[in-house]
Design an enzyme around this catalytic site. Structure first.
Site, PDB file in Angstrom:
ATOM      1  N   ASP A 153       4.381   7.374   1.892  1.00 46.73           N
ATOM      2  CA  ASP A 153       5.192   6.164   1.981  1.00 46.73           C
ATOM      3  C   ASP A 153       6.677   6.498   1.948  1.00 46.73           C
ATOM      4  OD1 ASP A 153       2.849   4.737   1.907  1.00 46.73           O
ATOM      5  OD2 ASP A 153       2.976   4.274  -0.230  1.00 46.73           O
ATOM      6  N   LYS A 187       5.064   2.246   3.862  1.00 47.17           N
ATOM      7  CA  LYS A 187       4.930   1.082   2.985  1.00 47.17           C
ATOM      8  C   LYS A 187       6.105   0.991   2.024  1.00 47.17           C
ATOM      9  CE  LYS A 187       1.030   0.441   0.902  1.00 47.17           C
ATOM     10  NZ  LYS A 187       0.968  -1.019   1.096  1.00 47.17           N
ATOM     11  N   MET A 216       9.546  -4.235  -7.343  1.00 48.47           N
ATOM     12  CA  MET A 216       9.786  -4.953  -6.090  1.00 48.47           C
ATOM     13  C   MET A 216      10.317  -6.358  -6.350  1.00 48.47           C
ATOM     14  SD  MET A 216       6.345  -3.618  -4.102  1.00 48.47           S
ATOM     15  CE  MET A 216       5.308  -3.822  -5.556  1.00 48.47           C
TER      16      MET A 216
END
Length: 471
Positions: free
Chosen positions: A247, A269, A382
């Site tokens: 990622d 990702k 996030m």
């Protein structure tokens, strides 16, 4: 070559050690691990050796060394702080053509102890011929990190199967090819997972009817960025991989440790920007493993904490492929530790909650009243894009607007930045922080000024706090 490396069989052989201190105890422990029958002569015994003498696991000959004590001895070690006595032991052994070692006195040694990597029955010995023992020790540490713990079990099983393989495969080249397949294939993977019975079944299957080599998948946590936080197992699998799917969150320093000739595929990702749908990633893992390749799925942090690792392994398991998991240091643990922010502290927080700011669009809302309770730490992954909503919801449900917060950008990396302030200004802080970033909410953030230690902010923690504190 100054020394000829030899591996001596000391099982049930008598070895004399002159000296009873801590250094002698370390040598005696090593000799006993090799099966030697150790005799010791010393005026005083350290507590460890005295305990062995009392329990009859060590034979104490007496306080004073005499030449006759060398009778019937296989080799001798002098480990005292008496230089004259050490020289006497060495000279007596030399006259009898007997191998002797005088600790930290190379000229009086007819043999020396190497640095040892013990994966019995696999044993690796490293020596600098006494010239640079620290260098030899450093090389041993590197080898320790590269040799999997399971290699000893593989060697034991291989030893038990040697005769069966020899009876089945007559040619030397054929046996060599058999073992190369086994030690790089499913047998080795099963041993590494501790599935010994299944490993022996795989060995029997390969011997009876060699099949096309099956691949497998390793889901590996790459940690938050600092390559030094990789686990040994992660490094070993990265060095063995045929193909690595990684990622954006995997740092360049970590990727540099992947085997040079492995195929690398970025599946991209990251929060708010997936360059490859999750279904396609799952199918890619399966396709490469079905080709017989060793696949590493390298994910930032820990793959089972907001990393969709469980979803990927569900697909791999449904495809009937072998897999394993190597956990990693998750961002909340790594980034806060490097920022000098303990996740829990008895004066500030008795619990910690990990939250993702990027859940399923059809998922249930967070339990804001519970998250707004005091004396707990919230670590939010996030969460930059939803920082304003997070701040608003927590304040509406009772969390004080002055609650300390931190936004840790690129945690554990050389360019890590820590922005501190209060909950009412969380959104402004988050907008300043380069991504990826972790949001931390709770009184533990106040400890950053006191125990920050990593990077440039160690020297400027107070200055940084005053510049960005918007309270």
């Amino acid at each position: 070559m100054d020394y000829l490396p030899l591996f001596a069989d000391l099982r049930q052989r008598p070895v004399l050690v002159v000296g009873g201190g801590d250094v002698a105890a370390r040598k005696i422990l090593l000799l006993q691990r090799a099966g030697a029958k150790v005799r010791v002569v010393a005026r005083h015994l350290c507590p460890e050796l005295q305990q062995q003498v009392d329990s009859a696991t060590l034979h104490w000959l007496g306080e004073v060394f005499s030449v006759g004590m060398l009778d019937g001895v296989f080799l001798v070690i002098a480990a005292t702080n008496d230089a004259e006595l050490n020289a006497e032991v060495s000279a007596a052994a030399d006259r009898r053509q007997m191998l002797a070692n005088v600790v930290d006195d190379q000229p009086k040694c007819s043999f020396i102890f190497p640095s040892i990597v013990d994966r019995s029955p696999i044993v690796v010995a490293i020596s600098s011929g006494g010239n640079a023992p620290v260098l030899a020790r450093m090389l041993r540490e590197k080898l320790e990190s590269l040799l999997p713990a399971s290699i000893g079990a593989m060697a034991q099983i291989a030893g038990a199967w040697r005769e069966r393989v020899k009876q089945r495969i007559s040619s030397i080249n054929g046996r060599r090819r058999f073992w190369e397949r086994a030690l790089n294939g499913r047998f080795a993977a099963l041993v590494a997972r501790g599935q010994i019975d299944a490993a022996e079944t795989a060995l029997q299957d390969e011997l009876t009817a060699p099949a096309e080599q099956a691949g497998d998948v390793a889901l590996v946590g790459a940690g938050p960025g600092d390559a030094g936080l990789l686990t040994l197992r992660a490094l070993q699998l990265m060095q063995q991989a045929d193909v690595v799917l990684y990622d954006y969150l995997v740092s360049d320093d970590v990727l540099d440790l992947v085997r040079r000739d492995a195929e690398r595929i970025c599946v991209g990702k990251r929060a708010g920007g997936h360059c490859m749908p999750q279904h396609d990633i799952n199918q890619l893992l399966i396709a490469h493993a079905r080709k017989g390749q060793r696949v590493v799925r390298l994910k930032g942090g820990d793959p089972f904490i907001f990393g969709r690792g469980g979803e990927e392994l569900q697909a791999v398991a449904a495809a009937g492929l072998a897999f394993q998991v190597v956990p990693g240091v998750t961002a909340a643990a790594g980034a806060t530790a490097y920022a000098g922010i303990p996740l829990t502290h008895r004066d500030h927080a008795q619990s910690v909650t990990f939250i993702t700011g990027h859940g399923r669009s059809d998922g249930e809302t967070l339990n804001w009243p519970a998250l707004a309770a005091g004396r707990q730490t919230l670590a939010i992954y996030m969460g930059v894009l939803k920082a304003a909503q997070i701040s608003r919801q927590l304040i509406q449900h009772g969390r004080a607007p002055q609650t300390p917060v931190a936004v840790i950008s690129r945690g554990t990396c050389a360019d890590q930045q820590v922005f501190t302030g209060t909950l009412e200004h969380l959104d402004q802080l988050a907008q300043r922080a380069p991504t990826p970033a972790l949001l931390v909410i709770g009184d533990v953030v106040t400890l950053h000024d006191e125990i920050a230690w990593f990077g440039s902010q160690y020297a400027a923690a107070h200055q940084c706090a005053s510049l960005v504190n918007l309270a």
